[in-house]
Design a protein around this motif. Structure first.
Motif, PDB file in Angstrom:
ATOM      1  N   LEU A   1       0.805  -1.217   0.000  1.00 29.27           N
ATOM      2  CA  LEU A   1       0.000   0.000   0.000  1.00 29.27           C
ATOM      3  C   LEU A   1       0.842   1.272   0.000  1.00 29.27           C
ATOM      4  CD1 LEU A   1      -2.957  -0.979   2.358  1.00 29.27           C
ATOM      5  CD2 LEU A   1      -2.674  -1.369  -0.102  1.00 29.27           C
TER       6      LEU A   1
ATOM      7  N   ALA B   1      -5.589  -0.295  -2.247  1.00 36.36           N
ATOM      8  CA  ALA B   1      -5.758  -1.599  -2.893  1.00 36.36           C
ATOM      9  C   ALA B   1      -6.473  -1.511  -4.236  1.00 36.36           C
ATOM     10  CB  ALA B   1      -6.515  -2.532  -1.952  1.00 36.36           C
TER      11      ALA B   1
ATOM     12  N   ASP C   1      -3.141  -7.066   1.950  1.00 36.90           N
ATOM     13  CA  ASP C   1      -2.683  -5.681   1.836  1.00 36.90           C
ATOM     14  C   ASP C   1      -1.600  -5.425   2.873  1.00 36.90           C
ATOM     15  OD1 ASP C   1      -4.399  -4.957  -0.258  1.00 36.90           O
ATOM     16  OD2 ASP C   1      -6.058  -4.664   1.139  1.00 36.90           O
TER      17      ASP C   1
END
Length: 231
Positions: free
Chosen positions: A151, A156, A179
C-alpha cells in the motif's frame, strides 16, 4: 510436519521485500516461534545486517546465493539442520533466474524435510510484478502463495493490473490477496539506517516514531495471522 518454509518474494528491487521480511520475523518472534533467516540479497543484505547481531537459540541467520546451485543445496541443508525453526527466505531482486534453474532442489526435498512451503509475494502496481509472479508459479505450482499489495504504492483498488488478472484467480484457489500496510518513511529509514530489528526499534526510537511503528506492526500482525493461521 516440521516448521514451514516461508519465501518472501517479488523478484524485483524496491517493491518492499525486505520490509516485509522485517515484519514477518518480528511477528513470528512475538508468537514465540524460532526463526531461521536465510538472506539471499548479497548486494543489500539489510535484513541480515539488522538481525545477525541478535542471534541466539531462537534466531539463526545465514547468507547464501540462490543464483547458483550451491546456494539451494545450502538452503535445504540449513532447513534440515533446524527442523523446529521456521525458515524465512528473503529473496534477492534477481532471484527468478535461480528459481528457474535450481528451484527443483527445494521442491523435490520438501517431502523429505517434512515442511510446507508458503510464499508472501509482494507487488507494486506495475505489470512486471505480475509477470514475475507467473514465473514463480511455474516453478512451484503446489506452493501456497499469498500476494501482498504494498500500500506504499497506493490503495488496494489502484492495483488494477493484478486485481483483474488471471493470476489473482489462480492465487486465490489456495492462497490469499493481502494488503501490506504502509509505514511512514521517516520510521522505515531509521530502521534501515540503524540496522535495527523492529523489537529494538520499539525500544530505541522517539515516542512519535514508536507510535507509528506500533500501528504498522499491529496491521502487519493482522495480515500474517490471517495468512498463516497458527503455522
Amino acid at each position: 510436519m516440521n516448521s514451514p518454509i516461508i519465501y518472501v518474494g517479488g523478484s524485483k528491487g524496491g517493491v518492499g521485500k525486505s520490509k516485509l521480511a522485517f515484519a514477518l520475523i518480528d511477528y513470528l518472534g512475538a508468537q514465540g516461534k524460532k526463526v531461521l533467516l536465510l538472506e539471499t540479497d548479497s548486494s543489500n543484505p539489510d535484513v541480515y545486517k539488522a538481525h545477525h547481531p541478535h542471534e541466539g537459540a531462537d534466531l539463526v541467520c545465514k547468507l547464501t546465493d540462490l543464483d547458483i546451485s550451491d546456494g539451494w543445496i545450502e538452503l535445504v541443508n540449513f532447513a534440515d539442520a533446524h527442523p523446529g525453526h521456521i525458515l524465512v527466505i528473503n529473496s534477492a531482486a534477481r532471484s527468478n533466474t535461480g528459481i528457474e534453474k535450481y528451484g527443483a532442489t527445494l521442491k523435490e526435498t520438501l517431502a523429505e524435510l517434512s515442511r510446507e512451503l508458503f510464499t508472501f509475494w509482494i507487488i507494486n502496481r506495475q505489470r512486471d510484478s505480475i509477470e514475475l509472479l507467473r514465473g514463480f508459479l511455474n516453478a512451484f505450482p503446489d506452493a501456497v502463495i499469498h500476494v501482498c499489495r504494498n500500500l506504499y504504492f497506493g490503495e488496494a483498488g489502484k492495483f488494477e493490473l493484478y486485481n483483474d488478472s488471471k493470476s489473482r484467480q489462480l492465487i486465490e484457489k489456495k492462497g490469499m490477496t493481502l494488503d501490506f500496510p504502509d509505514l511512514a518513511d521517516r520510521v522505515a529509514d531509521k530502521i534501515y539506517s540503524g540496522r535495527m530489528p523492529i523489537k529494538k526499534a520499539l525500544a530505541d526510537l522517539p515516542i512519535g516514531d514508536r507510535a507509528e511503528l506500533k500501528r504498522w506492526r499491529g496491521k502487519c500482525a493482522e495480515m500474517f495471522q490471517a495468512a498463516l493461521k497458527g503455522k
